[in-house]
Design an enzyme around this catalytic site. Structure first.
Site, PDB file in Angstrom:
ATOM      1  N   ASP A 103      -7.081  16.726   6.209  1.00 10.49           N
ATOM      2  CA  ASP A 103      -6.941  15.490   6.985  1.00 10.49           C
ATOM      3  C   ASP A 103      -5.978  15.729   8.136  1.00 10.49           C
ATOM      4  O   ASP A 103      -6.391  15.988   9.266  1.00 10.49           O
ATOM      5  CB  ASP A 103      -6.474  14.343   6.095  1.00 10.49           C
ATOM      6  CG  ASP A 103      -6.349  13.017   6.847  1.00 10.49           C
ATOM      7  OD1 ASP A 103      -6.785  12.942   8.019  1.00 10.49           O
ATOM      8  OD2 ASP A 103      -5.817  12.060   6.283  1.00 10.49           O
ATOM      9  N   LYS A 105     -11.277  10.889  11.333  1.00 11.29           N
ATOM     10  CA  LYS A 105     -10.648   9.625  11.707  1.00 11.29           C
ATOM     11  C   LYS A 105     -10.658   9.530  13.221  1.00 11.29           C
ATOM     12  O   LYS A 105     -10.112  10.398  13.916  1.00 11.29           O
ATOM     13  CB  LYS A 105      -9.212   9.551  11.182  1.00 11.29           C
ATOM     14  CG  LYS A 105      -9.125   9.504   9.659  1.00 11.29           C
ATOM     15  CD  LYS A 105      -7.692   9.516   9.163  1.00 11.29           C
ATOM     16  CE  LYS A 105      -7.633   9.426   7.648  1.00 11.29           C
ATOM     17  NZ  LYS A 105      -6.262   9.575   7.119  1.00 11.29           N
ATOM     18  N   LYS A 143     -10.001   6.265  -4.586  1.00  9.80           N
ATOM     19  CA  LYS A 143      -9.027   7.276  -4.178  1.00  9.80           C
ATOM     20  C   LYS A 143      -7.638   6.809  -4.563  1.00  9.80           C
ATOM     21  O   LYS A 143      -7.308   5.633  -4.437  1.00  9.80           O
ATOM     22  CB  LYS A 143      -9.106   7.522  -2.667  1.00  9.80           C
ATOM     23  CG  LYS A 143      -8.192   8.653  -2.207  1.00  9.80           C
ATOM     24  CD  LYS A 143      -8.555   9.142  -0.823  1.00  9.80           C
ATOM     25  CE  LYS A 143      -7.923   8.332   0.269  1.00  9.80           C
ATOM     26  NZ  LYS A 143      -8.079   8.956   1.587  1.00  9.80           N
ATOM     27  N   GLU A 182     -14.293   5.470   3.819  1.00 14.81           N
ATOM     28  CA  GLU A 182     -13.295   4.568   3.236  1.00 14.81           C
ATOM     29  C   GLU A 182     -12.874   3.505   4.256  1.00 14.81           C
ATOM     30  O   GLU A 182     -11.689   3.200   4.400  1.00 14.81           O
ATOM     31  CB  GLU A 182     -12.080   5.357   2.728  1.00 14.81           C
ATOM     32  CG  GLU A 182     -11.387   6.194   3.782  1.00 14.81           C
ATOM     33  CD  GLU A 182     -10.180   6.944   3.239  1.00 14.81           C
ATOM     34  OE1 GLU A 182     -10.195   7.340   2.066  1.00 14.81           O
ATOM     35  OE2 GLU A 182      -9.214   7.133   4.006  1.00 14.81           O
ATOM     36  N   HIS A 217       0.871  -1.172   0.000  1.00 18.33           N
ATOM     37  CA  HIS A 217       0.000   0.000   0.000  1.00 18.33           C
ATOM     38  C   HIS A 217       0.907   1.221   0.000  1.00 18.33           C
ATOM     39  O   HIS A 217       1.578   1.527   0.994  1.00 18.33           O
ATOM     40  CB  HIS A 217      -0.894  -0.026   1.240  1.00 18.33           C
ATOM     41  CG  HIS A 217      -1.980   1.004   1.231  1.00 18.33           C
ATOM     42  ND1 HIS A 217      -3.059   0.936   0.379  1.00 18.33           N
ATOM     43  CD2 HIS A 217      -2.149   2.136   1.965  1.00 18.33           C
ATOM     44  CE1 HIS A 217      -3.864   1.975   0.598  1.00 18.33           C
ATOM     45  NE2 HIS A 217      -3.329   2.711   1.550  1.00 18.33           N
ATOM     46  N   ASP A 219      -5.289  11.707  -2.755  1.00 17.57           N
ATOM     47  CA  ASP A 219      -4.727  12.075  -1.461  1.00 17.57           C
ATOM     48  C   ASP A 219      -3.234  12.310  -1.662  1.00 17.57           C
ATOM     49  O   ASP A 219      -2.484  11.397  -1.996  1.00 17.57           O
ATOM     50  CB  ASP A 219      -4.959  10.958  -0.446  1.00 17.57           C
ATOM     51  CG  ASP A 219      -4.474  11.320   0.950  1.00 17.57           C
ATOM     52  OD1 ASP A 219      -3.985  12.454   1.142  1.00 17.57           O
ATOM     53  OD2 ASP A 219      -4.592  10.468   1.854  1.00 17.57           O
ATOM     54  N   GLU A 225      -7.402  15.547  -1.195  1.00 16.49           N
ATOM     55  CA  GLU A 225      -7.134  15.462   0.240  1.00 16.49           C
ATOM     56  C   GLU A 225      -5.721  15.921   0.579  1.00 16.49           C
ATOM     57  O   GLU A 225      -4.752  15.472  -0.025  1.00 16.49           O
ATOM     58  CB  GLU A 225      -7.338  14.015   0.706  1.00 16.49           C
ATOM     59  CG  GLU A 225      -7.162  13.803   2.196  1.00 16.49           C
ATOM     60  CD  GLU A 225      -7.516  12.387   2.613  1.00 16.49           C
ATOM     61  OE1 GLU A 225      -7.326  12.058   3.802  1.00 16.49           O
ATOM     62  OE2 GLU A 225      -7.991  11.597   1.766  1.00 16.49           O
ATOM     63  N   LYS A 271      -3.479   7.447  -3.996  1.00 15.60           N
ATOM     64  CA  LYS A 271      -2.420   8.014  -3.178  1.00 15.60           C
ATOM     65  C   LYS A 271      -1.310   8.506  -4.102  1.00 15.60           C
ATOM     66  O   LYS A 271      -0.742   7.728  -4.878  1.00 15.60           O
ATOM     67  CB  LYS A 271      -1.866   6.962  -2.223  1.00 15.60           C
ATOM     68  CG  LYS A 271      -2.867   6.451  -1.195  1.00 15.60           C
ATOM     69  CD  LYS A 271      -3.105   7.468  -0.108  1.00 15.60           C
ATOM     70  CE  LYS A 271      -3.911   6.883   1.039  1.00 15.60           C
ATOM     71  NZ  LYS A 271      -4.119   7.851   2.131  1.00 15.60           N
TER      72      LYS A 271
END
Length: 398
Positions: free
Chosen positions: A253, A277, A170, A331, A25, A201, A227, A172
């Site tokens: 965020d 979050k 989304k 998410e 990831h 993001d 983001e 990254k």
């Protein structure tokens, strides 16, 4: 024993798990191939047991806390502050934890989560009932495309569209040169055009000038939500982008952790959306406080993740289900990214939306066998154990 005695915190255990991910990831600050959540198990005197979780992304790469520091704070400061105390007063418990230990929002989140789960189970109620009542029965569920490979990302997206699991994706970005990231996003956007919504993001990777130069190109490619394009401290850049970027929304965020952060961004009109979050806000109650500021300021919210297991994801789903105001889905896909989970059965996904559990507690049943399977201490170290009126019987791992 009177009713309140049943809410007395009797015992607390905390352990670090190590769970591999199904694929790397990738984020702007690195790539992860495992998650190491800290799991808290809390018993009330009346016999009910609750669970909480604090997960970080890439250890301390996302913020100051790591699995080891979370474990240490719980064992040496937070658990002793709650054992022997009334667990039914959630705000009072937060006050005691704040007095025992400044900061450490992730660690406090796991503790509060376990407390709410235990009390809700004692009452035979879903946690959302203790948090204001459910507004949403399901939330549109996003999936992050973070393999770094265009063909693999498009194949992954197409499969999840066919399964009716996700139609919000989304990406990254921020690890590569900005022009390369824009080119990569553009290829994905073309492949998904007319089929799904695409967000990005940047994870704080760009400075203000870079963001001003390249964000319009992302919008032109079809990105609708962006983001944290700049560093968490760069409120001025966020403000400028929020005011001038046409065709897309700016989401904060890392910049919005506390209710005070939320107030600052609201006053400065420095974001269109807040990423909520539970871990970064310090718990479910404080997540609601940040969301209340957003609603009062006409700022939307998005249910973010720290790639938790189904335990932390369910807790987040419970608090998200109680929130009003404009929202952009969630998410909470963390369980799908892990090779295995720690619950008996996961929250169902149907028609591109996460179906929210009804409890009791957080509505998921934690498997003790799975906790033991992934426990970092399985090679010889026992979990931290706090009894009423006593300190940790085994030291924290640091």
């Amino acid at each position: 024993m009177n009713h309140r005695d049943g809410f007395t915190v009797e015992r607390i255990e905390a352990r670090i798990l190590d769970i591999p991910t199904i694929r790397p990831h990738k984020l702007s600050f690195g790539s992860i191939s495992r998650q190491s959540p800290v799991i808290v198990q809390l018993w009330l005197k009346g016999g009910a047991c609750g669970f909480g979780e604090a997960a970080t992304i890439g250890g301390p790469s996302w913020n100051e806390e790591s699995p080891e520091s979370i474990h240490h704070a719980i064992a040496n400061y937070l658990a002793p502050a709650l054992v022997g105390q009334d667990g039914g007063g959630f705000e009072a418990a937060l006050t005691r934890m704040d007095k025992a230990c400044k900061g450490n929002a992730f660690a406090k989140s796991a503790m509060e989560m376990a407390l709410i789960d235990a009390v809700a189970r004692t009452l035979g109620q879903p946690a959302w009932q203790l948090l204001g009542g459910k507004v949403h029965h399901s939330l549109p569920l996003a999936w992050t495309l973070a393999s770094g490979d265009v063909e693999r990302d498009l194949q992954e997206a197409q499969l999840r569209l066919e399964q009716k699991r996700h139609r919000i994706f989304k990406m990254k970005i921020g690890a590569n040169a900005p022009a390369d990231d824009v080119a990569h996003v553009t290829q994905i956007a073309r492949g998904l055009q007319g089929k799904a919504t695409l967000t990005v993001d940047v994870n704080q990777a760009w400075d203000g000038n870079t963001a001003r130069r390249y964000l319009p190109q992302l919008v032109e490619a079809g990105v609708s939500l962006i983001e944290q394009p700049v560093a968490r401290w760069n409120v001025e850049a966020l403000k400028g982008l929020t005011a001038t970027l046409p065709g897309a929304l700016i989401m904060a965020d890392e910049t919005v952790c506390t209710p005070q952060d939320a107030m600052l961004l609201a006053r400065e009109q420095a974001a269109h959306v807040f990423s909520l979050k539970v871990a970064k806000h310090g718990g479910l109650l404080r997540t609601r406080k940040v969301a209340a500021v957003a609603e009062a300021a006409d700022i939307g919210w998005y249910g973010g993740t720290m790639l938790e297991t189904s335990l932390g994801s369910a807790a987040s789903a419970h608090v998200f289900s109680t929130l009003g105001g404009q929202h952009h889905g969630c998410e909470l896909f963390g369980p799908q990214l892990l090779v295995d989970d720690i619950v008996e059965s996961q929250m169902p996904i149907a028609e591109f939306a996460l179906q929210l559990p009804d409890g009791p507690g957080f509505g998921v049943q934690v498997s003790l066998a799975q906790l033991d399977r992934f426990d970092r201490a399985r090679e010889g170290q026992s979990p931290v154990h706090i009894d009423m009126g006593r300190k940790a019987t085994t030291p924290a791992t640091v």
